[in-house]
Design a protein around this motif. Structure first.
Motif, mmCIF file in Angstrom:
data_model
loop_
_atom_site.group_PDB
_atom_site.id
_atom_site.type_symbol
_atom_site.label_atom_id
_atom_site.label_comp_id
_atom_site.label_asym_id
_atom_site.label_seq_id
_atom_site.Cartn_x
_atom_site.Cartn_y
_atom_site.Cartn_z
ATOM 1 N N UNK A 1 13.941 -1.572 3.376
ATOM 2 C CA UNK A 1 13.104 -1.426 2.190
ATOM 3 C C UNK A 1 12.818 0.052 1.976
ATOM 4 N N UNK A 2 13.210 0.582 0.806
ATOM 5 C CA UNK A 2 12.952 1.987 0.486
ATOM 6 C C UNK A 2 11.653 2.086 -0.296
ATOM 7 N N UNK A 3 10.751 2.944 0.208
ATOM 8 C CA UNK A 3 9.433 3.126 -0.385
ATOM 9 C C UNK A 3 9.193 4.624 -0.541
ATOM 10 N N UNK A 4 8.727 5.033 -1.715
ATOM 11 C CA UNK A 4 8.388 6.441 -1.922
ATOM 12 C C UNK A 4 6.880 6.624 -1.803
ATOM 13 N N UNK A 5 6.478 7.839 -1.460
ATOM 14 C CA UNK A 5 5.046 8.157 -1.476
ATOM 15 C C UNK A 5 4.857 9.581 -1.980
ATOM 16 N N UNK B 1 -0.208 7.504 -1.921
ATOM 17 C CA UNK B 1 0.184 6.418 -2.817
ATOM 18 C C UNK B 1 1.669 6.441 -3.143
ATOM 19 N N UNK B 2 2.183 5.281 -3.484
ATOM 20 C CA UNK B 2 3.591 5.151 -3.844
ATOM 21 C C UNK B 2 3.972 3.689 -3.914
ATOM 22 N N UNK B 3 5.252 3.409 -3.731
ATOM 23 C CA UNK B 3 5.676 2.014 -3.782
ATOM 24 C C UNK B 3 7.176 1.854 -3.634
ATOM 25 N N UNK C 1 12.018 8.741 -10.124
ATOM 26 C CA UNK C 1 11.612 7.738 -11.119
ATOM 27 C C UNK C 1 10.666 6.721 -10.509
ATOM 28 N N UNK C 2 10.966 6.304 -9.294
ATOM 29 C CA UNK C 2 10.097 5.356 -8.586
ATOM 30 C C UNK C 2 8.704 5.947 -8.401
ATOM 31 N N UNK C 3 8.629 7.179 -7.936
ATOM 32 C CA UNK C 3 7.332 7.832 -7.738
ATOM 33 C C UNK C 3 6.522 7.875 -9.029
ATOM 34 N N UNK C 4 7.159 8.347 -10.094
ATOM 35 C CA UNK C 4 6.455 8.469 -11.372
ATOM 36 C C UNK C 4 5.961 7.104 -11.852
ATOM 37 N N UNK C 5 6.805 6.079 -11.754
ATOM 38 C CA UNK C 5 6.429 4.741 -12.205
ATOM 39 C C UNK C 5 5.293 4.166 -11.361
#
Length: 130
Positions: free
Chosen positions: A2-6, A33-35, A45-49
């Motif tokens: 599972x790839x998660x950004x923070x 924070x992240x997801x 894009x993931x971080x911004x969203x």
């Protein structure tokens, strides 16, 4: 995996830290924070969203730090941290219980989620706060 950004969001010489809600895994622990990344989405894009969805703010990713592999009994997470800057918006908590704009020198005072600990250490070394 599972790839998660923070996001390590810097603003006015402080860093944003968020406290997980009671209903979230690892409740009440602190994190950057992240997801989770969605298929076809870049890390930025993931971080911004995620930050817009969770905190109602707009950020600008600046620098990628070293990803952290964290294994649990059921999954492996790759946590991908970025130093970011706040661009605009007022924080509205939609998932988290609390947030703080913390001095970097105070980051060791929080009870962190385990995957975030190496991120805190790298950030402090990078900013020469160790």
């Amino acid at each position: 995996m599972l790839k998660v950004t923070c996001a390590i969001i810097e603003h006015e010489n402080r860093v944003l830290v968020t406290q997980r809600g009671e209903a979230m895994p690892d409740p009440l622990l602190w994190e950057f924070p992240g997801g989770k990344m969605e298929p076809g989405e870049t890390e930025e894009e993931c971080l911004a969203r995620e930050i817009k969805e969770e905190l109602n703010i707009t950020i600008q990713p600046l620098q990628r730090l070293t990803p952290v592999l964290h294994r649990t009994q059921t999954k492996t997470i790759e946590l991908i941290p970025y130093i970011c800057t706040l661009r605009r918006g007022d924080i509205k908590l939609l998932e988290h219980r609390d947030y703080k704009w913390s001095l970097a020198t105070d980051l060791h005072r929080y009870n962190w989620c385990l995957p975030d600990l190496p991120v805190v250490e790298e950030y402090l070394r990078l900013r020469e706060y160790t």
